[in-house]
Design an enzyme around this catalytic site. Structure first.
Site, PDB file in Angstrom:
ATOM      1  N   GLU A   1    -102.757  15.874 -21.286  1.00 47.30           N
ATOM      2  CA  GLU A   1    -101.540  15.589 -20.540  1.00 47.30           C
ATOM      3  C   GLU A   1    -101.605  16.202 -19.144  1.00 47.30           C
ATOM      4  OE1 GLU A   1     -98.938  13.577 -21.418  1.00 47.30           O
ATOM      5  OE2 GLU A   1    -100.123  13.041 -23.175  1.00 47.30           O
TER       6      GLU A   1
ATOM      7  N   HIS B   1    -101.351  30.652 -33.895  1.00 45.72           N
ATOM      8  CA  HIS B   1    -102.202  31.323 -34.872  1.00 45.72           C
ATOM      9  C   HIS B   1    -103.566  31.681 -34.309  1.00 45.72           C
ATOM     10  CE1 HIS B   1    -104.891  31.791 -38.380  1.00 45.72           C
ATOM     11  NE2 HIS B   1    -103.843  32.467 -38.829  1.00 45.72           N
TER      12      HIS B   1
ATOM     13  N   LYS C   1    -102.267  41.470 -37.055  1.00 44.47           N
ATOM     14  CA  LYS C   1    -102.428  40.654 -35.844  1.00 44.47           C
ATOM     15  C   LYS C   1    -101.655  41.220 -34.650  1.00 44.47           C
ATOM     16  CE  LYS C   1    -103.164  36.617 -38.776  1.00 44.47           C
ATOM     17  NZ  LYS C   1    -102.589  35.363 -39.312  1.00 44.47           N
TER      18      LYS C   1
END
Length: 363
Positions: free
Chosen positions: A135, A288, A329
């Site tokens: 895009e 993620h 994380k």
């Protein structure tokens, strides 16, 4: 004789409050009697409550992220890469910033905000989906238009108009993209055969940024400033369509995703002595992939999530930062923030109060 007030009701309603600490912020919104001061209005959101306060906390988190220097921390000989640094060198070590964003934000006007960050080297690593690449490139070839969420899909299909929310993308745009991309794929295949070039998605994206040669493009500035954009799902979009079509014309082009997972994880593993900060707009893969890379270093030091997803369905997109802490994380001593809001509203405002105001240019 008047009946007496029931003691049980009084005890239930008139529970005595504990005194809050003196430093506890109080709720107060912006007073328009003072005139229109947009900077003060944005500052006031921190103590407005609800998602306004989450936004204000996100501003604080990003400013902490961009202002941190290694010289702010005591020397830690256990931290890799720190042991031989002189004081003036420590003052130049700053947070390594990962930016993740979904493709719809590039379709929208947030593209220009993201381009500003990449153009001015305010981030170090980007992650997006295939649509976030194509895009951006397609907008250099043709326009995206305002539409409406309620336009009928079958009517648009007949007219060759594709709807992204309340945006319209003429299908001709993708035809122009095919005409532009196919010769580049031919050249990439030739270089693979004759020079042994190994194309990873990030290397392919830099090549496309070079070829588009347009200063309105995120990919152009990523190439020019050598800021990697990782896209493990590079085939999940129009680029994938073109790669598919290319296999019939000139089969053999290989795009190596394994090479990029090594590079992406190494971005986090070898970040030390830098801290790492993550800013994630939307969810899914972009969220993620960045979080998982930071797992490799036992978590990011700073984190801001901006999305509208909820956690009740167990999705990674909706997961709050605390869930990422459970996986390693995000670090246990971090103070991450999630803003439940549309990033097309929040992110330009966030940048105006952080990067655009406080970022010191890199040498």
């Amino acid at each position: 004789m008047e009946p007496e007030r029931p003691d049980c009701a009084a005890e239930a309603v008139l529970v005595k409050s504990e005194k809050l600490p003196d430093e506890t912020p109080t709720i107060e919104g912006y007073d328009f009697n003072k005139g229109v001061d947009h900077a003060a209005l944005l500052d006031s959101l921190l103590n407005t409550g609800f998602q306004a306060s989450s936004y204000g906390q996100a501003v604080q988190q990003v400013n902490d992220m961009i202002k941190w220097r290694l010289s702010d921390d005591p020397v830690d000989i256990k931290r890799s890469g720190e042991e031989d640094l002189k004081p003036e060198e420590r003052n130049k070590v700053r947070t390594k910033i990962f930016l993740g964003f979904t493709s719809n934000l590039i379709s929208s006007g947030v593209r220009e905000t993201i381009r500003y960050l990449v153009q001015n080297r305010m981030i170090d690593v980007a992650v997006t989906t295939a649509g976030g690449i194509e895009e951006d490139l397609i907008k250099c070839l043709a326009k995206t238009y305002m539409g409406d969420f309620h336009l009928k899909g079958k009517d648009l299909r007949v007219k060759g108009l594709n709807r992204i929310g309340n945006l319209l993308v003429p299908n001709d745009n993708y035809c122009k993209f095919e005409d532009w991309l196919m010769p580049i794929l031919d050249t990439m295949l030739e270089e693979q055969k004759t020079e042994g070039t190994v194309w990873t998605p990030s290397k392919m994206i830099w090549r496309l940024g070079k070829e588009i040669n347009d200063e309105t493009s995120v990919c152009y500035w990523a190439y020019k400033n050598q800021i990697p954009i990782y896209c493990p799902a590079i085939t999940d979009g129009s680029i994938g369509d073109m790669l598919y079509f290319h296999t019939f014309k000139s089969p053999g082009l290989v795009v190596d995703i394994v090479g990029d997972i090594r590079k992406m994880n190494d971005e986090a593993v070898h970040a030390s002595p830098c801290k790492t900060g993550i800013i994630i707009l939307g969810g899914g893969l972009a969220k993620h992939h960045i979080c998982n890379a930071n797992l490799m270093r036992n978590g990011a030091d700073f984190a801001v999530f901006i999305n509208t997803a909820q956690e009740f369905d167990g999705s990674d997109s909706g997961a709050r930062p605390d869930e990422a802490i459970s996986w390693g994380k995000i670090r246990m001593d971090a103070r991450p923030v999630k803003v439940y809001a549309d990033a097309t509203i929040i992110f330009p405002l966030l940048v105006s109060q952080t990067f655009a105001k406080n970022f010191e240019k890199k040498e």
